[in-house]
Motif scaffolding. Sequence first.
Motif, mmCIF file in Angstrom:
data_model
loop_
_atom_site.group_PDB
_atom_site.id
_atom_site.type_symbol
_atom_site.label_atom_id
_atom_site.label_comp_id
_atom_site.label_asym_id
_atom_site.label_seq_id
_atom_site.Cartn_x
_atom_site.Cartn_y
_atom_site.Cartn_z
ATOM 1 N N LYS A 22 30.787 -29.208 7.454
ATOM 2 C CA LYS A 22 30.240 -28.264 6.482
ATOM 3 C C LYS A 22 29.150 -27.425 7.138
ATOM 4 C CE LYS A 22 31.177 -30.898 2.360
ATOM 5 N NZ LYS A 22 30.639 -31.461 1.142
ATOM 6 N N ALA A 23 29.106 -26.168 6.759
ATOM 7 C CA ALA A 23 28.065 -25.276 7.264
ATOM 8 C C ALA A 23 26.744 -25.655 6.608
ATOM 9 C CB ALA A 23 28.420 -23.828 6.938
ATOM 10 N N PRO A 24 25.627 -25.512 7.316
ATOM 11 C CA PRO A 24 24.324 -25.840 6.719
ATOM 12 C C PRO A 24 24.031 -24.928 5.534
ATOM 13 C CG PRO A 24 24.036 -24.759 8.838
ATOM 14 C CD PRO A 24 25.506 -25.024 8.679
ATOM 15 N N GLN A 25 23.435 -25.506 4.507
ATOM 16 C CA GLN A 25 23.087 -24.751 3.303
ATOM 17 C C GLN A 25 21.850 -23.902 3.571
ATOM 18 O OE1 GLN A 25 24.615 -24.714 0.313
ATOM 19 N NE2 GLN A 25 26.245 -26.083 0.977
ATOM 20 N N GLU A 26 21.893 -22.663 3.095
ATOM 21 C CA GLU A 26 20.722 -21.804 3.220
ATOM 22 C C GLU A 26 19.762 -22.091 2.076
ATOM 23 O OE1 GLU A 26 21.499 -17.685 3.631
ATOM 24 O OE2 GLU A 26 23.076 -17.976 5.100
ATOM 25 N N LYS A 27 18.470 -21.918 2.338
ATOM 26 C CA LYS A 27 17.482 -22.117 1.293
ATOM 27 C C LYS A 27 17.632 -21.020 0.248
ATOM 28 C CE LYS A 27 13.947 -24.196 4.214
ATOM 29 N NZ LYS A 27 12.581 -24.066 4.713
ATOM 30 N N PRO A 28 17.603 -21.382 -1.022
ATOM 31 C CA PRO A 28 17.703 -20.336 -2.050
ATOM 32 C C PRO A 28 16.430 -19.488 -2.065
ATOM 33 C CG PRO A 28 17.335 -22.480 -3.050
ATOM 34 C CD PRO A 28 17.523 -22.708 -1.581
ATOM 35 N N VAL A 29 16.608 -18.205 -2.249
ATOM 36 C CA VAL A 29 15.481 -17.279 -2.290
ATOM 37 C C VAL A 29 14.987 -17.196 -3.723
ATOM 38 C CG1 VAL A 29 14.771 -14.899 -1.906
ATOM 39 C CG2 VAL A 29 16.412 -15.977 -0.373
ATOM 40 N N ALA A 30 13.684 -17.349 -3.902
ATOM 41 C CA ALA A 30 13.105 -17.270 -5.244
ATOM 42 C C ALA A 30 13.260 -15.851 -5.777
ATOM 43 C CB ALA A 30 11.635 -17.656 -5.210
ATOM 44 N N PRO A 31 13.751 -15.711 -6.994
ATOM 45 C CA PRO A 31 13.909 -14.370 -7.556
ATOM 46 C C PRO A 31 12.555 -13.734 -7.850
ATOM 47 C CG PRO A 31 14.418 -16.006 -9.202
ATOM 48 C CD PRO A 31 14.204 -16.737 -7.912
ATOM 49 N N VAL A 32 12.495 -12.436 -7.695
ATOM 50 C CA VAL A 32 11.275 -11.692 -7.965
ATOM 51 C C VAL A 32 11.463 -10.958 -9.270
ATOM 52 C CG1 VAL A 32 9.767 -9.845 -7.160
ATOM 53 C CG2 VAL A 32 10.766 -11.429 -5.536
ATOM 54 N N ALA A 33 10.502 -11.111 -10.166
ATOM 55 C CA ALA A 33 10.584 -10.422 -11.457
ATOM 56 C C ALA A 33 10.278 -8.942 -11.246
ATOM 57 C CB ALA A 33 9.592 -11.021 -12.435
ATOM 58 N N ARG A 34 11.201 -8.115 -11.625
ATOM 59 C CA ARG A 34 11.033 -6.672 -11.485
ATOM 60 C C ARG A 34 10.939 -6.010 -12.852
ATOM 61 N NH1 ARG A 34 12.111 -4.076 -6.120
ATOM 62 N NH2 ARG A 34 12.241 -5.878 -4.803
ATOM 63 N N ASN A 35 10.391 -6.742 -13.817
ATOM 64 C CA ASN A 35 10.368 -6.213 -15.177
ATOM 65 C C ASN A 35 9.243 -5.210 -15.388
ATOM 66 O OD1 ASN A 35 8.340 -8.036 -14.979
ATOM 67 N ND2 ASN A 35 8.952 -9.311 -16.688
ATOM 68 N N ALA A 36 8.284 -5.151 -14.507
ATOM 69 C CA ALA A 36 7.162 -4.231 -14.685
ATOM 70 C C ALA A 36 7.228 -3.115 -13.648
ATOM 71 C CB ALA A 36 5.846 -4.984 -14.553
ATOM 72 N N GLU A 37 7.028 -1.919 -14.079
ATOM 73 C CA GLU A 37 6.978 -0.774 -13.162
ATOM 74 C C GLU A 37 5.586 -0.687 -12.556
ATOM 75 O OE1 GLU A 37 9.246 1.546 -12.150
ATOM 76 O OE2 GLU A 37 10.719 0.263 -13.111
ATOM 77 N N LEU A 38 5.512 -0.175 -11.351
ATOM 78 C CA LEU A 38 4.230 0.060 -10.693
ATOM 79 C C LEU A 38 3.889 1.534 -10.814
ATOM 80 C CD1 LEU A 38 4.697 -1.945 -7.395
ATOM 81 C CD2 LEU A 38 3.395 -2.614 -9.388
ATOM 82 N N PHE A 39 2.622 1.812 -11.109
ATOM 83 C CA PHE A 39 2.150 3.183 -11.220
ATOM 84 C C PHE A 39 0.889 3.345 -10.378
ATOM 85 C CE2 PHE A 39 4.381 2.404 -15.234
ATOM 86 C CZ PHE A 39 5.295 3.445 -15.205
ATOM 87 N N PRO A 40 0.707 4.509 -9.769
ATOM 88 C CA PRO A 40 -0.526 4.753 -9.013
ATOM 89 C C PRO A 40 -1.753 4.572 -9.913
ATOM 90 C CG PRO A 40 1.087 6.440 -8.528
ATOM 91 C CD PRO A 40 1.648 5.620 -9.656
ATOM 92 N N GLY A 41 -2.773 3.930 -9.354
ATOM 93 C CA GLY A 41 -4.004 3.689 -10.083
ATOM 94 C C GLY A 41 -4.096 2.302 -10.694
ATOM 95 N N GLU A 42 -2.988 1.573 -10.752
ATOM 96 C CA GLU A 42 -3.030 0.221 -11.309
ATOM 97 C C GLU A 42 -3.715 -0.727 -10.332
ATOM 98 O OE1 GLU A 42 0.711 -0.256 -14.282
ATOM 99 O OE2 GLU A 42 1.117 -0.594 -12.160
ATOM 100 N N LYS A 43 -4.352 -1.755 -10.876
ATOM 101 C CA LYS A 43 -5.096 -2.729 -10.084
ATOM 102 C C LYS A 43 -4.334 -4.046 -10.026
ATOM 103 C CE LYS A 43 -9.172 -0.378 -10.245
ATOM 104 N NZ LYS A 43 -9.527 0.408 -9.132
ATOM 105 N N PHE A 44 -4.317 -4.648 -8.834
ATOM 106 C CA PHE A 44 -3.671 -5.934 -8.603
ATOM 107 C C PHE A 44 -4.615 -6.795 -7.771
ATOM 108 C CE2 PHE A 44 -0.221 -3.194 -9.637
ATOM 109 C CZ PHE A 44 0.755 -4.000 -10.205
ATOM 110 N N SER A 45 -4.361 -8.099 -7.746
ATOM 111 C CA SER A 45 -5.141 -8.983 -6.881
ATOM 112 C C SER A 45 -4.196 -9.960 -6.191
ATOM 113 C CB SER A 45 -6.197 -9.745 -7.671
ATOM 114 O OG SER A 45 -5.590 -10.646 -8.565
ATOM 115 N N ASN A 46 -4.610 -10.405 -5.005
ATOM 116 C CA ASN A 46 -3.802 -11.379 -4.276
ATOM 117 C C ASN A 46 -4.284 -12.783 -4.619
ATOM 118 O OD1 ASN A 46 -6.147 -11.667 -2.781
ATOM 119 N ND2 ASN A 46 -5.296 -10.897 -0.883
#
Length: 89
Positions: A22-46
């Motif tokens: 059997k071929a090695p299983q790849e790690k599943p990639v976590a889905p990214v929520a794209r439900n919000a649009e980004l607009f210039p001027g919005e503030k985010f934090s890491n």
Amino acid sequence: MHTSQDLASAFMARLKNAMALKAPQEKPVAPVARNAELFPGEKFSNKRGRRVTVMRVSHLRVMYRYEGYQDISETSRREFDLKFKKVQS
């Protein structure tokens, strides 16, 4: 000396053995929520709490500026969505 029949049967045996493994299983990639649009001027934090302001947005890239810095940073849209969370104003 090997005949062509011997070589063909050895090749088929190796091929069947390789297909049975059997071929090695790849790690599943976590889905990214794209439900919000980004607009210039919005503030985010890491995750460290450093705030950024979105300067420009395209389908593939995001340009942003860290608070207190003049330089503009750029990253892929996917990486930005993974690294930053929206700050409630």
